[in-house]
Design an enzyme around this catalytic site. Sequence first.
Site, short mmCIF file in Angstrom:
data_model
loop_
_atom_site.label_atom_id
_atom_site.label_comp_id
_atom_site.label_asym_id
_atom_site.label_seq_id
_atom_site.Cartn_x
_atom_site.Cartn_y
_atom_site.Cartn_z
N SER A 559 0.83 -1.19 -0.10
CA SER A 559 -0.04 0.03 -0.07
C SER A 559 0.75 1.04 -0.15
O SER A 559 1.70 1.52 -0.89
CB SER A 559 -0.84 0.10 1.16
OG SER A 559 -1.97 0.88 1.03
N ASP A 646 -9.86 -3.60 -5.40
CA ASP A 646 -9.07 -2.52 -4.63
C ASP A 646 -9.75 -1.27 -4.84
O ASP A 646 -9.56 -0.67 -5.74
CB ASP A 646 -7.78 -2.63 -4.49
CG ASP A 646 -6.87 -1.97 -3.15
OD1 ASP A 646 -7.64 -1.28 -2.88
OD2 ASP A 646 -5.81 -2.39 -3.18
N HIS A 678 -8.48 -4.76 -1.22
CA HIS A 678 -7.05 -4.25 -0.73
C HIS A 678 -6.50 -5.00 0.17
O HIS A 678 -5.04 -5.23 -0.08
CB HIS A 678 -7.48 -2.84 -0.06
CG HIS A 678 -6.17 -1.90 0.30
ND1 HIS A 678 -5.56 -1.62 -0.54
CD2 HIS A 678 -5.55 -1.61 1.56
CE1 HIS A 678 -4.43 -1.03 0.03
NE2 HIS A 678 -4.44 -0.95 1.19
#
Length: 705
Positions: A559, A646, A678
């Site tokens: 991320s 996501d 995600h």
Amino acid sequence: MTAIDPASVPAPPVAAAKPQRRTHHGDTVEDRYEWMRAKDDTAVIEHLEAENSYTQARTAHLEGLRERIFDEIKGRTLETDLSVPTRRGRWWYYGRTVEGQQYGIQCRAPISSPDDWTPPVLSPDAPVPGEQVLLDGNVEAEGHDFFSLGSFDVSNDGTRMLYAVDLAGDERYTIRVRDLSGKTRFDDEIPETAAGAEFTPDGAAILYSTVDDAWRPDTLWLHTIGEDPASDHRLFHEPDERFWLGGGFTRSEKYLVIGLGSSITSEVHLLDADDLQGTPRVVWPRREGVEYDVDHAVVDGEDVLYILHNDGARDFELVSVAASEPQGRRTVVIPHRAGTRLLGLSTFRDWAVVGYRREGLARLGLLDYTTGDVDEIAFDEPLYTVGTAGNPEWAPPVLRLSYGSFVTPGTVYDLDVATRELHLRKRQPVLGGYDPDDYAQARVWATAQDGTRIPVSLVWKRSFGEAGESARAMHLYGYGSYEHSIDPGFSVARLSELDRGVVFAVAHVRGGGEMGRQWYDDGKLLAKRNSFTDFVDVARHLIDEGYTEPARLVAEGGSAGGLLMGAVTNLAPELFAGVLADVPFVDALTTILDPSLPLTVIEWDEWGDPLHNPDVYEYMKGYSPYENVRDGVAYPRILAVTSLNDTRVLYVEPAKWVARLREVGADALLKCEMVAGHGGVSGRYNAWRERAFELAWLLDVLDAA
């Protein structure tokens, strides 16, 4: 492990170049791969599927290793197990896992007496007297490729249950209600909600939130059970696109707390729990840069609000105010102490628990309402993490704690508040003869280019020698954003690395929260490059001090940590043999320029606003990984993992990045889960296989398979 047959490996997919231009602040950028943002375009799906086929072919020789790692994870895990029961009302609540089943099962059993606060020791092989299965995730997931539980709650009287599921991975949940007495059928169904719904204290209604088009929770609702959701009462709406909204009841059940927050500013409103149709009243009006949290207690018969805030206190201060006059006189309970970052407060009837961070470690202390003294709960290990877990009751005699370290599996304690005795309730079983004494953990310090000392955590298996005695294969992890700290935690999957001689390390770079609020401030906005240079300086330190060498060093981040990976790959590609980037935020400038994309406006407080500020634009353009892929550079091997659904970091970012890397000759792979979010795939066996895939690639790069 079978070697790759070059003849069997197809050529990598070549993304079509379809240039699109954008101009900001007089700067025109031609983007050849922005067309891949069109998720519904069949050409995009075909390209992602081609990438998956290529990655599968390139890693086919690792299939045996992947299976061995999966079997190791599975073999070390007690698949049929139960959590430690948590008392709420007349019931013990706990979760079950069953061998061969992907998802957990939520259960409860009756308490034996009102004075019973010692949780029953449950056996996976024996029936639990009076057990009720409340929700079986395996049943709910039947027929679906993805399943995520976003809300789960039982009413205080134990007669009603709500749950909310996401079957796509886009973090939009549908709430449903069940009558646990079996007397009534509820047809309530509320779609398109955010996670975290809960019952009102009387169990007659449900508190839930919804999101706007940018996936920002912006509206709080009250749904009366049995009524049409179209008539639900809107409790609060936050129009400012920078602010998230959340709501929940205090443990005392006196107030509904409505919390509004951007990255740097907070505002809290209160409603009396017995008058939810009333008008919320603000505790402290929002002021730019001031953050605060609110909790309720009753001290000497008076309703008091405890407020943790940073108004003139960078590492936060705790004050108390009268609930009837929250903007009146403040009494300092815990003063600001530079270097001790106050994190949170949980109030109970007779005492409170304070969470804080000192010297890079999370800590807990008990707060005496009368004296204001904080009694720290001490542990022996030099590196560990601790937090509260499962404490729903207002007046319990014990405090439930979760504890662990790099070498100590997840542990549940009950702290007897009166005697300060810790009672071990359960330690995560690790099968196969795991002995924590076979492993070691330590913290070392690297010096950044500006002289700042960066903490680095290490864990390794002793039988391969002590870390630093010789250059070893090393897996270096980093994050460094949102004041999020990477604390020492145990991982069964990590044992598959350690047992092959790999040293696992965490670079606690600026932008995280390990060393207090200043640490975070020094790694965000126009200081963001510190996160990247810190990671590079840590890698150089570990190489220079003989812990590892470039040919035996793989970096990983996910991320915002994936942004870190992309940035350091451009800054110092020569230091790494490989880079594993999970749902990586690697096209940061494009994303943050577009306020129509999910979460962009909220993110301006973290990264800056390049749309309106030319200085921020220039700064971000100087580090955004996709923008800065370099020609004539020998890049390390790269594996980027993403998910089609996501909503936080869109699949298009790693897809574009990999295409650009291929242009300069990099050996880059893209793996895109076509049904996931995600957090990746759902289901524990699927998650183990996904991690086995990543670790097999990593070990292959390190030649440590």
